[in-house]
Design a protein around this motif. Structure first.
Motif, short mmCIF file in Angstrom:
data_model
loop_
_atom_site.label_atom_id
_atom_site.label_comp_id
_atom_site.label_asym_id
_atom_site.label_seq_id
_atom_site.Cartn_x
_atom_site.Cartn_y
_atom_site.Cartn_z
N ASP A 1 46.17 50.73 32.86
CA ASP A 1 47.27 50.00 33.48
C ASP A 1 47.17 50.08 35.00
N TYR A 2 46.84 51.30 35.48
CA TYR A 2 46.73 51.51 36.92
C TYR A 2 45.71 50.54 37.50
N TRP A 3 44.55 50.49 36.87
CA TRP A 3 43.48 49.63 37.36
C TRP A 3 43.87 48.16 37.29
N ARG A 4 44.57 47.79 36.18
CA ARG A 4 44.99 46.40 36.04
C ARG A 4 45.91 45.98 37.19
N ILE A 5 46.82 46.89 37.56
CA ILE A 5 47.78 46.56 38.63
C ILE A 5 47.09 46.47 39.99
N ILE A 6 46.28 47.52 40.29
CA ILE A 6 45.72 47.54 41.65
C ILE A 6 44.58 46.55 41.81
N SER A 7 44.03 46.05 40.70
CA SER A 7 42.94 45.07 40.84
C SER A 7 43.41 43.66 40.48
N SER A 8 44.73 43.46 40.35
CA SER A 8 45.23 42.12 40.06
C SER A 8 44.90 41.19 41.23
N ASP A 9 44.80 39.90 40.93
CA ASP A 9 44.40 38.94 41.97
C ASP A 9 45.31 39.00 43.19
N ARG A 10 46.62 39.11 42.90
CA ARG A 10 47.56 39.09 44.02
C ARG A 10 47.41 40.34 44.89
N ALA A 11 47.19 41.50 44.22
CA ALA A 11 47.01 42.74 44.98
C ALA A 11 45.74 42.67 45.83
N VAL A 12 44.66 42.20 45.21
CA VAL A 12 43.39 42.12 45.94
C VAL A 12 43.52 41.16 47.13
N ALA A 13 44.21 40.02 46.88
CA ALA A 13 44.42 39.08 47.98
C ALA A 13 45.18 39.75 49.12
N SER A 14 46.16 40.62 48.77
CA SER A 14 46.93 41.28 49.83
C SER A 14 46.06 42.28 50.60
N TYR A 15 45.11 42.95 49.88
CA TYR A 15 44.20 43.85 50.61
C TYR A 15 43.36 43.04 51.61
N VAL A 16 42.88 41.89 51.15
CA VAL A 16 42.02 41.07 52.00
C VAL A 16 42.78 40.63 53.25
N VAL A 17 44.01 40.14 53.04
CA VAL A 17 44.83 39.70 54.18
C VAL A 17 45.05 40.87 55.13
N THR A 18 45.48 42.02 54.58
CA THR A 18 45.81 43.16 55.42
C THR A 18 44.60 43.65 56.21
N ILE A 19 43.49 43.85 55.48
CA ILE A 19 42.31 44.43 56.14
C ILE A 19 41.72 43.46 57.16
N SER A 20 41.62 42.17 56.80
CA SER A 20 40.98 41.23 57.73
C SER A 20 41.84 41.05 58.99
N CYS A 21 43.17 40.96 58.80
CA CYS A 21 44.03 40.82 59.98
C CYS A 21 43.99 42.08 60.83
N ALA A 22 43.99 43.25 60.18
CA ALA A 22 43.93 44.51 60.93
C ALA A 22 42.63 44.59 61.72
N PHE A 23 41.55 44.09 61.11
CA PHE A 23 40.25 44.12 61.77
C PHE A 23 40.27 43.27 63.05
N VAL A 24 40.79 42.06 62.94
CA VAL A 24 40.82 41.17 64.12
C VAL A 24 41.76 41.74 65.18
N ALA A 25 42.94 42.24 64.75
CA ALA A 25 43.88 42.80 65.70
C ALA A 25 43.27 44.00 66.43
N THR A 26 42.53 44.82 65.69
CA THR A 26 41.91 46.00 66.30
C THR A 26 40.81 45.60 67.28
N LEU A 27 40.07 44.55 66.90
CA LEU A 27 39.01 44.05 67.79
C LEU A 27 39.62 43.56 69.11
#
Lengths: 273, 298
Positions: A42-68
């Protein structure tokens, strides 16, 4: 000679341990406990759901550009504050800490108002075809704002203590300003820059208040991970909230380890020089 | 640092007037956009309908209640955190015991953790779904979605604020003075109040001011545990969000202007205290990082 032992250890250590246990450690254990009660599937299903993964991508990519952005702007700002004298320098120096002093909700509504299509900056930018508010660009701006002071404040003291004779030696050898900066100054600043960058990135990953106002919060597009954890909570889906929050907790600990490592290296470098 | 015999500083890299002016110009432009414009937009919107409208917005009962709740939270959380910070600094810098480094790391943890994660974690301790949920419900004690939850979450996010100002300073000051005082017969409390405290007072005040600023402005963690009940558990930052989503821009910005004023006052006090030697920035970089609670203030 035996050192005299100062009094107050049982009381002060007792207070410290009880407080740290109740206020800091207990809640984090409760979170881990809750997330662990899910079971691996269940844990894996939740944290690897499409919406969760999309949120990681948004968070990490924006954080990367902001940090740059903060890497470049923070270095330029630190350089200007340390190397040049100009009217208003002390005020600018004090204002650098404003993003830490200004509550994130206040930063959130003012940045959103500035960058909305009818705002002071949003208006001219949208005339150029650039939309900021309610797009990833808005998230990047909010992240860059809230983590602005990190790079400036880690680089500033190192720049202040930089030995001028190193630059002079390079100058007498005929180096141009650019090559001296790239080959003498920048390597000396690198450990401090890296430490500042890692702090800035870590802060951007966890930021919430400033972002939710400007982000638009569309799932899969402008939804950050912190908001997803919050939304799951409001839907009374507590296990999902615990699982997503635990991912953020793990990321925070990884960043903490990286930051401490980089700071220890930065320190060794400073002391040796 | 080398002294120049000629007495005149030779130009260093980046000192060419054209480059200098251009770089200062670019940096000031970004500072204006990123730092000054947000302050200006708050003032401009708060007073966009004139002063009477502004004062009416501040005097609105829910806003007044939010201000009172925020002040009350700070009045509880800041003194407790200050006591904790002093105790932690005294234990860690004036004594040797195994696990000091680990304790330093634990104290620093809240800085690295997202406020949302902090709020969610507290819910799993004191909420109905949490560890103590059933016990608290049976005892009819309400911690979540009430003042205790708001105070606890605020204490979590600001736990390191006082400690991290005191620890590097007290570490650098050593133990000699305290050892001398106790060897002359002073009690522990007397040693602390007459020997230690005068040496750390500015750093202590510095930590307290920053801690207070963060407690009053905390949004993420408090928004999870408060329940956002208008006129009851809405702190000022949460109330700003509520007004903003109600399209009451003047109300939201009027409330925001209070917190922005607090932020500016905090910065002024901070600079004044740094002149007194408080804060890490007044110590050279080579001294600043002598333990893990160092370098920058997040």
């Amino acid at each position: 000679m035996k050192r005299r032992v100062l009094p107050g250890l049982p009381l002060s250590l007792g207070i410290t341990l009880v407080y740290a246990a109740i206020i800091i450690v207990l809640p984090l254990i409760a979170l881990v406990f809750k997330a662990a009660s899910l079971g691996p599937a269940d844990y894996w299903r939740i944290i690897s759901s499409d919406r969760a993964v999309a949120s990681y991508v948004v968070t990490i990519s924006c954080a990367f550009v902001a940090t740059l952005f903060n890497l470049v702007f923070g270095l330029a700002l630190a350089w200007v504050l340390v190397r040049y004298r100009f009217p208003g320098r002390r005020i600018v120096d004090a204002l650098v800490d404003l993003p830490f002093a200004l509550p994130t909700a206040v930063a959130g509504i003012s940045l959103t108002t500035l960058f909305a299509v009818n705002g002071w900056f949003g208006g001219p930018l949208s005339a150029l075809g650039i939309k900021v508010a309610y797009t990833p660009l808005g998230i990047m701006i909010a992240m860059a704002f809230t983590s602005l002071p990190f790079v400036v404040r880690t680089v500033q003291p190192v720049l202040e203590e930089l030995d001028p004779t190193l630059e002079e030696a390079a100058q007498t050898l005929g180096g141009s300003d650019l090559s001296i900066f790239a080959r003498v100054v920048l390597p000396l600043l690198t450990p401090a820059l890296l430490a500042g960058v890692s702090l800035s990135f870590a802060r951007s990953l966890g930021e919430f208040g400033a972002i939710i106002f400007i982000a638009g919060n569309q799932p899969f597009e402008t939804e950050i991970t912190a908001l997803l954890a919050f939304i799951r909570l409001e839907e009374y889906d507590y296990p999902a909230s615990a699982a997503i929050a635990s991912v953020m907790l793990i990321a925070a600990f990884v960043m903490l380890a990286v930051t401490n490592l980089l700071q220890a290296r930065a320190l060794r470098y400073t002391v040796r020089n | 640092m080398a002294k120049h015999l000629s007495g005149r500083r030779p130009p260093r890299i980046g000192d060419a007037p054209k480059f200098r002016r251009a770089l200062i110009g670019i940096v000031l432009f970004f500072v204006a956009v990123v730092v000054i414009a947000p302050l200006a937009v708050i003032a401009s919107h708060a007073f966009s309908k004139g002063l009477p409208y502004f004062t009416a917005a501040i005097a609105e009962p829910d806003t007044r209640h939010a201000i009172m709740l925020t002040v009350l939270t700070a009045l509880i959380a800041v003194p407790i955190n200050t006591a904790f910070g002093i105790a932690a600094a005294w234990a860690i810098t004036k004594h040797d015991f195994p696990g000091r480094r680990l304790l330093l790391i634990v104290i620093e943890i809240p800085f690295s953790i997202s406020p949302i994660v902090a709020g969610v974690s507290y819910l799993f301790v004191y909420g109905l779904q949490g560890l103590f949920g059933p016990v608290l419900e049976a005892a009819e004690l309400k911690i979540m979605f009430a003042l205790p939850g708001i105070v606890l979450a605020s204490m979590f996010v600001t736990a390191p604020f006082v400690a991290r100002e005191l620890i590097p300073l007290m570490q650098a000051q050593g133990r000699d003075l305290e050892e001398a005082a106790t060897s002359l017969g002073a009690s522990g409390w007397r040693t602390f109040f007459t020997v230690t405290l005068p040496n750390i007072k500015w750093a202590l005040l510095y930590g307290v001011v920053l801690c207070n600023s963060r407690v009053m402005g905390e949004f993420g963690a408090v928004s999870v545990v408060s329940g956002n009940i208008r006129g009851q558990t809405n702190t000022l930052p949460l109330h700003i969000e509520l007004l903003y989503h109600d399209y009451d821009a003047v109300g939201a910005f009027a409330a925001a202007s209070i917190l922005a004023t607090l932020a500016v006052i905090t910065l002024v006090v901070k600079v004044a205290l740094e002149r007194q030697g408080a804060g890490r920035r007044s110590r050279p970089a080579s001294l600043a990082g002598n333990d893990s609670l160092s370098e920058v203030k997040p």
